[in-house]
Design a protein around this motif. Structure first.
Motif, PDB file in Angstrom:
ATOM      1  N   GLY A 290     -32.656   6.286  33.262  1.00 29.50           N
ATOM      2  CA  GLY A 290     -32.132   6.889  34.486  1.00 29.50           C
ATOM      3  C   GLY A 290     -33.218   7.314  35.456  1.00 29.50           C
ATOM      4  N   PRO A 291     -32.841   7.620  36.708  1.00 30.38           N
ATOM      5  CA  PRO A 291     -33.840   7.939  37.743  1.00 30.38           C
ATOM      6  C   PRO A 291     -34.338   9.382  37.704  1.00 30.38           C
ATOM      7  CG  PRO A 291     -31.647   7.891  38.687  1.00 30.38           C
ATOM      8  CD  PRO A 291     -31.477   7.480  37.262  1.00 30.38           C
ATOM      9  N   ASP A 292     -33.580  10.269  37.081  1.00 31.19           N
ATOM     10  CA  ASP A 292     -33.947  11.691  37.095  1.00 31.19           C
ATOM     11  C   ASP A 292     -34.914  12.000  35.956  1.00 31.19           C
ATOM     12  OD1 ASP A 292     -33.575  14.526  37.927  1.00 31.19           O
ATOM     13  OD2 ASP A 292     -32.827  14.655  35.860  1.00 31.19           O
ATOM     14  N   PRO A 293     -36.102  12.548  36.252  1.00 38.03           N
ATOM     15  CA  PRO A 293     -37.093  12.802  35.205  1.00 38.03           C
ATOM     16  C   PRO A 293     -36.591  13.731  34.102  1.00 38.03           C
ATOM     17  CG  PRO A 293     -38.122  12.926  37.366  1.00 38.03           C
ATOM     18  CD  PRO A 293     -36.651  12.827  37.609  1.00 38.03           C
ATOM     19  N   GLU A 294     -35.864  14.792  34.458  1.00 38.41           N
ATOM     20  CA  GLU A 294     -35.394  15.730  33.440  1.00 38.41           C
ATOM     21  C   GLU A 294     -34.373  15.074  32.517  1.00 38.41           C
ATOM     22  OE1 GLU A 294     -36.501  18.699  32.785  1.00 38.41           O
ATOM     23  OE2 GLU A 294     -37.994  18.542  34.393  1.00 38.41           O
ATOM     24  N   THR A 295     -33.462  14.311  33.117  1.00 38.15           N
ATOM     25  CA  THR A 295     -32.460  13.613  32.303  1.00 38.15           C
ATOM     26  C   THR A 295     -33.121  12.573  31.414  1.00 38.15           C
ATOM     27  OG1 THR A 295     -30.813  13.934  34.045  1.00 38.15           O
ATOM     28  CG2 THR A 295     -30.358  12.236  32.394  1.00 38.15           C
ATOM     29  N   ALA A 296     -34.102  11.851  31.977  1.00 42.77           N
ATOM     30  CA  ALA A 296     -34.803  10.840  31.192  1.00 42.77           C
ATOM     31  C   ALA A 296     -35.552  11.472  30.020  1.00 42.77           C
ATOM     32  CB  ALA A 296     -35.771  10.075  32.087  1.00 42.77           C
ATOM     33  N   ALA A 297     -36.218  12.619  30.284  1.00 44.10           N
ATOM     34  CA  ALA A 297     -36.953  13.293  29.220  1.00 44.10           C
ATOM     35  C   ALA A 297     -36.011  13.782  28.129  1.00 44.10           C
ATOM     36  CB  ALA A 297     -37.744  14.464  29.804  1.00 44.10           C
ATOM     37  N   SER A 298     -34.853  14.290  28.516  1.00 40.01           N
ATOM     38  CA  SER A 298     -33.876  14.759  27.542  1.00 40.01           C
ATOM     39  C   SER A 298     -33.358  13.616  26.676  1.00 40.01           C
ATOM     40  CB  SER A 298     -32.719  15.445  28.273  1.00 40.01           C
ATOM     41  OG  SER A 298     -31.739  15.872  27.350  1.00 40.01           O
ATOM     42  N   HIS A 299     -33.074  12.479  27.338  1.00 44.21           N
ATOM     43  CA  HIS A 299     -32.593  11.308  26.596  1.00 44.21           C
ATOM     44  C   HIS A 299     -33.661  10.819  25.619  1.00 44.21           C
ATOM     45  CE1 HIS A 299     -30.348   7.190  26.829  1.00 44.21           C
ATOM     46  NE2 HIS A 299     -30.592   7.574  25.606  1.00 44.21           N
ATOM     47  N   LEU A 300     -34.915  10.748  26.097  1.00 40.37           N
ATOM     48  CA  LEU A 300     -36.005  10.289  25.237  1.00 40.37           C
ATOM     49  C   LEU A 300     -36.202  11.243  24.056  1.00 40.37           C
ATOM     50  CD1 LEU A 300     -38.217   8.127  24.935  1.00 40.37           C
ATOM     51  CD2 LEU A 300     -39.741   9.627  26.225  1.00 40.37           C
ATOM     52  N   ALA A 301     -36.012  12.540  24.301  1.00 40.72           N
ATOM     53  CA  ALA A 301     -36.142  13.524  23.231  1.00 40.72           C
ATOM     54  C   ALA A 301     -35.102  13.295  22.143  1.00 40.72           C
ATOM     55  CB  ALA A 301     -36.009  14.936  23.802  1.00 40.72           C
ATOM     56  N   ARG A 302     -33.859  12.968  22.545  1.00 38.22           N
ATOM     57  CA  ARG A 302     -32.817  12.721  21.541  1.00 38.22           C
ATOM     58  C   ARG A 302     -33.134  11.482  20.713  1.00 38.22           C
ATOM     59  NH1 ARG A 302     -29.496  14.226  25.917  1.00 38.22           N
ATOM     60  NH2 ARG A 302     -29.007  12.041  26.370  1.00 38.22           N
ATOM     61  N   VAL A 303     -33.646  10.435  21.379  1.00 38.75           N
ATOM     62  CA  VAL A 303     -34.022   9.229  20.636  1.00 38.75           C
ATOM     63  C   VAL A 303     -35.130   9.552  19.632  1.00 38.75           C
ATOM     64  CG1 VAL A 303     -35.033   6.928  20.809  1.00 38.75           C
ATOM     65  CG2 VAL A 303     -33.333   7.666  22.491  1.00 38.75           C
ATOM     66  N   ALA A 304     -36.147  10.293  20.089  1.00 36.10           N
ATOM     67  CA  ALA A 304     -37.285  10.613  19.224  1.00 36.10           C
ATOM     68  C   ALA A 304     -36.849  11.471  18.045  1.00 36.10           C
ATOM     69  CB  ALA A 304     -38.366  11.323  20.035  1.00 36.10           C
ATOM     70  N   GLU A 305     -35.983  12.425  18.281  1.00 41.22           N
ATOM     71  CA  GLU A 305     -35.523  13.287  17.197  1.00 41.22           C
ATOM     72  C   GLU A 305     -34.687  12.503  16.186  1.00 41.22           C
ATOM     73  OE1 GLU A 305     -34.942  16.260  14.607  1.00 41.22           O
ATOM     74  OE2 GLU A 305     -36.416  16.132  16.233  1.00 41.22           O
ATOM     75  N   GLY A 306     -33.889  11.554  16.679  1.00 43.44           N
ATOM     76  CA  GLY A 306     -33.129  10.708  15.759  1.00 43.44           C
ATOM     77  C   GLY A 306     -34.044   9.878  14.872  1.00 43.44           C
ATOM     78  N   VAL A 307     -35.129   9.355  15.465  1.00 42.15           N
ATOM     79  CA  VAL A 307     -36.107   8.587  14.690  1.00 42.15           C
ATOM     80  C   VAL A 307     -36.795   9.492  13.669  1.00 42.15           C
ATOM     81  CG1 VAL A 307     -38.348   7.432  14.845  1.00 42.15           C
ATOM     82  CG2 VAL A 307     -36.504   6.813  16.417  1.00 42.15           C
ATOM     83  N   ARG A 308     -37.197  10.680  14.108  1.00 39.52           N
ATOM     84  CA  ARG A 308     -37.875  11.609  13.197  1.00 39.52           C
ATOM     85  C   ARG A 308     -36.985  11.948  12.006  1.00 39.52           C
ATOM     86  NH1 ARG A 308     -37.832  15.993  11.058  1.00 39.52           N
ATOM     87  NH2 ARG A 308     -35.839  16.491  12.069  1.00 39.52           N
ATOM     88  N   ALA A 309     -35.725  12.250  12.262  1.00 40.37           N
ATOM     89  CA  ALA A 309     -34.810  12.617  11.181  1.00 40.37           C
ATOM     90  C   ALA A 309     -34.590  11.446  10.217  1.00 40.37           C
ATOM     91  CB  ALA A 309     -33.473  13.083  11.760  1.00 40.37           C
ATOM     92  N   ALA A 310     -34.472  10.231  10.769  1.00 39.02           N
ATOM     93  CA  ALA A 310     -34.239   9.066   9.906  1.00 39.02           C
ATOM     94  C   ALA A 310     -35.431   8.794   8.995  1.00 39.02           C
ATOM     95  CB  ALA A 310     -33.941   7.833  10.766  1.00 39.02           C
ATOM     96  N   LEU A 311     -36.644   8.969   9.518  1.00 41.32           N
ATOM     97  CA  LEU A 311     -37.832   8.675   8.728  1.00 41.32           C
ATOM     98  C   LEU A 311     -38.216   9.815   7.797  1.00 41.32           C
ATOM     99  CD1 LEU A 311     -40.170   6.791  11.229  1.00 41.32           C
ATOM    100  CD2 LEU A 311     -38.354   5.920   9.762  1.00 41.32           C
TER     101      LEU A 311
END
Length: 379
Positions: A290-311
Motif C-alpha cells: 500500500g501507499p501509506d508508510p504506517e499501514t505498510a509498516a504494520s502489514h510488514l510487521a504482521r508478516v514478520a511476526e507470523g514468520v517468527r512464530a512459525a519458525l
C-alpha cells in the motif's frame, strides 16, 4: 591321518585323488582306522571305506573359484563394500585403498566384532537402520545419498556418497544378511549444485539463491515506484543453528534448513519471494503493502511476526536449549532510488540488532533522525 596313526584319534578321514581303472583321477574320501600294529606300535593293518566324492569336490572347487573371482572383482572396485549379518555385525568389509570412504578411520581396528553402527558416522548409520527396516517390510533395495565431513590435505570438506542397501538370501524368504555398497558421488553432486546455481536456485532447499534474489528485488523496487505501493524485506537468521551442526552433525543441520524452508513457504503469500542466501540466512520480499508508510509498516510487521512464530515452533532437536528461533530484521522500500544492496543492508542491520537485543524477535529499520536510533522497537 597322522594323528590317528600316532594314537591321537579313534579314526581318520581324508580326501585323496586315486587313479581308477579307466586311468582317470577321481576324488575319493577314505574313512578308516588301524586294526593291527607291530611290536613297535607301527600300523600294519588298516581297514576303511572308500567313497566317491567327486561331485562334492567339484562343487567345492567351483564355489572357491567363484569366491576368488568375486574377491578379485571387489578388490578392483573403488566403492566401499560391506556385508552384514542380520544382527548388523560386519561379516566382510572392502575399503578402497585410494579415495574417500564412509568407513570411520578407526572402526576396523582390533579383533572385536564390529557393528555397522560403529563403522560409519551417526548420520549414515541412522539412514542404514531405516533402510534395513524398509527392506524387512517389502524386500526392495534402498538407495540414498548422504554427506559426511572428512579431513583432507586442504582441510575438512563434505564428501557425498550414494549408498545402496540390499538383502542377501540363503534359504527362505527372510534375509540372511545385508549388502552395503557406498560410491563417492561428490563430483556428481557438485555438478548438480552448479547446475542449480546457474538456474538461480539454492541446491539444498530449492529456494531462490542470492543472484536470483537480487534480480527479483530490483524488479520489486521498480514495481513499487510504478504502482506507488510500498514493499518490504525480511532478513532472517536462525538462532543457535551452529549448536545443531556441532551436536547432531551437518546432515542434521541440512535437514533443519529444509524444514525451515517448508515452514517459511507455508507462512507466506503465494506472490511473496523467498530465498536462501547462504548458511542459515533467508530473505523474504513482500510486495503491494500500500501507499501509506504506517499501514505498510504494520502489514510488514504482521508478516514478520507470523514468520517468527512459525519458525520458533519446536523441531526434532527438542533437547537443544535454548531452542531454534529466528532473529528478523525488516526494511520498507518505496521505489525511491535505493538499490537492492542498500535495502538488504538495512534489513541486515536490523536483524543483527535483533540478535544483540536477545534473539527470537523482529526489529524494523528506519532512517535515523537527530538523536534517534536506526531501529524501531520490535514490530
Amino acid at each position: 591321518m597322522a594323528e590317528h596313526f600316532n594314537g591321537g584319534a579313534a579314526a581318520f578321514e581324508v580326501d585323496v585323488r586315486i587313479r581308477n581303472k579307466a586311468d582317470f583321477f577321481v576324488w575319493t574320501q577314505i574313512h578308516g582306522q588301524v586294526f593291527d600294529r607291530d611290536h613297535r606300535g607301527e600300523p600294519v593293518l588298516v581297514e576303511g571305506v572308500l567313497r566317491d566324492v567327486g561331485a562334492r569336490k567339484q562343487a567345492e572347487l567351483a564355489l572357491a573359484e567363484r569366491e576368488n573371482r568375486l574377491a578379485t572383482l571387489i578388490r578392483s572396485l573403488h566403492d566401499t563394500v560391506i556385508v552384514l549379518d542380520t544382527g548388523g555385525l560386519v561379516v566382510q568389509c572392502h575399503v578402497p585403498e585410494d579415495g574417500p570412504t564412509p568407513v570411520l578411520p578407526t572402526a576396523l581396528s582390533g579383533d572385536r566384532e564390529t557393528s555397522y553402527l560403529d563403522l560409519v558416522s551417526p548420520e549414515v548409520a541412522a539412514r542404514v537402520t531405516e533402510a534395513i527396516g524398509r527392506i524387512f517390510e517389502d524386500g526392495r533395495p534402498v538407495d540414498f545419498v548422504a554427506g559426511q565431513r572428512q579431513e583432507g590435505e586442504t582441510g575438512a570438506s563434505t564428501v557425498h556418497f550414494k549408498i545402496s542397501v540390499g538383502a542377501l538370501y540363503a534359504d527362505g524368504d527372510l534375509p540372511s544378511g545385508f549388502l552395503l555398497v557406498a560410491r563417492d558421488v561428490t563430483l556428481l553432486k557438485e555438478a548438480e549444485e552448479r547446475a542449480l546455481d546457474a538456474a538461480g536456485h539454492d541446491p539444498l532447499t530449492g529456494l531462490l539463491n542470492r543472484r536470483s534474489l537480487d534480480e527479483r528485488l530490483a524488479q520489486a523496487l521498480h514495481g513499487a515506484g510504478r504502482r506507488q505501493s510500498a514493499g518490504g524485506v525480511l532478513y532472517l537468521d536462525l538462532d543457535h543453528f551452529k549448536e545443531v551442526n556441532d551436536r547432531y552433525g551437518h546432515e542434521a543441520g541440512d535437514a533443519l534448513l529444509r524444514e525451515v524452508s517448508v515452514r517459511l513457504a507455508a507462512s507466506l503469500r503465494q506472490n511473496d519471494t523467498l530465498a536462501r542466501i547462504g548458511g542459515d540466512e533467508f530473505v523474504v520480499i513482500v510486495e503491494d503493502l500500500g501507499p501509506d508508510p504506517e499501514t505498510a509498516a504494520s502489514h510488514l510487521a504482521r508478516v514478520a511476526e507470523g514468520v517468527r512464530a512459525a519458525l520458533a515452533e519446536p523441531y526434532a532437536f527438542s533437547d537443544l536449549r535454548p531452542g531454534i528461533s529466528p532473529s528478523i530484521g525488516t526494511a520498507l522500500f518505496f521505489g525511491n532510488g535505493l538499490s537492492p544492496r542498500e535495502i538488504l543492508r538495512h534489513a541486515d542491520q536490523a536483524m543483527y540488532q535483533a540478535k544483540r537485543s536477545g534473539r527470537n524477535r523482529v526489529l524494523h529499520y528506519r532512517e535515523p533522525g537527530p538523536a534517534e536510533s536506526f531501529f524501531g522497537s520490535g514490530i
